[in-house]
Structures are given as structure tokens and as C-alpha cells.
Design an enzyme around this catalytic site. Structure first.
Site, PDB file in Angstrom:
ATOM      1  N   ASP A  34       0.619  -1.114   0.133  1.00  0.00           N
ATOM      2  CA  ASP A  34       0.070   0.042  -0.042  1.00  0.00           C
ATOM      3  C   ASP A  34       0.829   1.315   0.136  1.00  0.00           C
ATOM      4  OD1 ASP A  34      -2.475   1.616  -0.113  1.00  0.00           O
ATOM      5  OD2 ASP A  34      -2.782   1.303   2.211  1.00  0.00           O
ATOM      6  N   ASN A  78     -10.550  -3.002  -5.965  1.00  0.00           N
ATOM      7  CA  ASN A  78      -9.983  -1.884  -6.655  1.00  0.00           C
ATOM      8  C   ASN A  78     -10.669  -1.559  -8.187  1.00  0.00           C
ATOM      9  OD1 ASN A  78      -6.482  -3.045  -5.632  1.00  0.00           O
ATOM     10  ND2 ASN A  78      -7.949  -1.402  -4.716  1.00  0.00           N
TER      11      ASN A  78
END
Length: 239
Positions: A17, A65
Site C-alpha cells: 500500500d 480496486n
């Protein structure tokens, strides 16, 4: 075979991330950060044999996503295709076996073909087992596994009374992998984001502030060394 004297993690899973924030801090578009993050993967993979990590699983793209902008999603899919094409021979030469987990149905057929080719190319390698989670979600994985299990029950290949907590893992995407010992999330967020929900029931966790493109060999090595000092009781008590 794993080394019984090795106290570090055998299987490390990483939620990579912070690519977008890394790029934003530099006044660049988010995709610039994703490209930087992709380059970081090789260093971490190549570190694994030196510190006793046999299995590395990385979270590349989640089922959630798809909610990002069309431009970013298209850019990521292009990046995945380019990464596989560019890195295939280097990964194979280093002795990496690559696997992909996740639902491939929604992915572009050209990307799926590249994934299949890379898995085949590296299928005999054993130095590092790299698993890339692409269009992956833990709940989605369990749902898909349950459907396959239910189909076997309906067909008479599996009796309902024989279904227990040892049965479902055989239907998961990760059925050939050991459960992760250590899960690392970069970028300062302290959540698991639907990653390896079943498999990580007894994993140790490290939530660190470092953004993924800055996550280097030294920090990875230190986190794995720190794991070796932890006492894992799996719900029991120390004798």
C-alpha cells in the site's frame, strides 16, 4: 523442506500500500507510484532466500480496486502486462516459481494468457514461491471455494458430514501453499483489507508507516528478524 532451525517466517504476505500517496507527495500522477512499486517487488523477492523466506505473497489488485477511476484501472492492467513480459525471464533465472490467485474471469484474456505462460515457465522452480494476488478478495475467494465444495456435495463426491475446517482450504486459491506466518502492510493503514482472511487466522501482523515504493531490503529483513522473537501459541498457553 524447511529448515527446522530457522526461526524467521517461512511465508510472508504483503499488502503493498502507498503507491498513490508516494507519487502525490512528489507531484506526480498515481500511476507513477504504481510503476515505482512494481520495481520494488524484485528487490524484496531477491531478499527472500537470504533470510529464509520460502513463500512470498503480494497483494497486487483487489476485487474492490475496480472502483478506482477508469484511467487508473486501465493503467494498472497495462502495468501488469508489462511487468509480466519484462520480468518473466529474470524471475525464472533467479529460481522463482510464480503463481497467481484471484478470480481471472473479469481480467483481460491477453493478461490471463501472460499469467498462464509465466506460471508454466516457472513451474519447476523452487528457490522462492511468489504468489501474486490479482483481482483477489478474501470473501470472494471463500465464496468461490464454497461453490466448488457445494458442487462436490451435490454430485456425491463429498459427504456433508465430512466437511470440517480441514476441508474448505482444499478449495481455496492457495490450496498448495502453507498459511502465512507474517503479514506486512505498508503505508500506515492498520487493516487487512479483505486479504487472505481464512489463511491468516494465526498470522503475526506488522503495520508500518513506510510507503511501498520506499520499502527496502533492510526494513524487510528487520521485520522478519523481529518475527523470530515472537512467541506463537496458536490459542494455547506456554507449558
Amino acid at each position: 523442506m524447511s529448515n527446522p532451525a530457522h526461526t524467521g517466517p517461512r511465508h510472508v504476505a504483503i499488502i503493498m500500500d502507498g503507491n498513490g500517496r508516494w507519487a502525490t507527495q512528489r507531484g506526480r500522477p498515481r500511476l507513477f507510484g504504481h510503476h515505482a512499486g512494481a520495481r520494488r517487488v524484485r528487490e524484496i523477492v531477491e531478499t527472500c532466500p537470504d533470510i529464509g523466506v520460502e513463500y512470498l505473497t503480494i497483494f497486487a489488485f483487489s476485487t474492490e480496486n475496480w472502483k478506482r477511476t477508469q484511467v487508473e484501472v486501465a493503467g494498472l492492467m497495462s502495468l501488469f502486462r508489462r511487468y509480466i513480459t519484462k520480468e518473466a525471464r529474470a524471475l525464472s533465472a533467479f529460481g522463482v516459481r510464480v503463481r497467481f490467485i484471484g478470480d481471472r474471469v473479469r481480467l483481460d484474456p491477453k493478461l490471463v494468457n501472460l499469467m498462464d505462460e509465466l506460471e508454466l515457465l516457472t513451474s519447476q522452480n523452487t528457490k522462492v514461491h511468489l504468489t501474486i494476488a490479482l483481482n483477489y478478495g478474501g470473501r470472494d475467494e471463500v465464496a468461490r471455494a464454497t461453490k466448488r465444495l457445494a458442487a462436490d456435495v451435490a454430485a456425491g463426491r463429498l459427504h456433508p458430514e465430512n466437511v470440517d475446517e480441514e476441508t474448505l482450504p482444499k478449495y481455496l486459491d492457495t490450496y498448495v501453499l502453507p498459511d502465512p506466518d507474517l503479514v506486512i502492510r505498508t503505508s500506515g493503514e492498520a487493516r487487512i483489507s479483505n486479504f487472505l482472511l481464512w489463511q491468516s487466522a494465526y498470522a503475526e501482523y506488522e503495520f508500518i508507516d513506510t510507503l511501498w515504493p520506499d520499502f527496502a531490503r533492510a526494513e524487510f529483513t528487520a521485520l522478519c528478524a523481529n518475527y523470530g522473537g515472537r512467541e506463537r501459541r496458536f490459542g494455547g498457553v506456554k507449558a
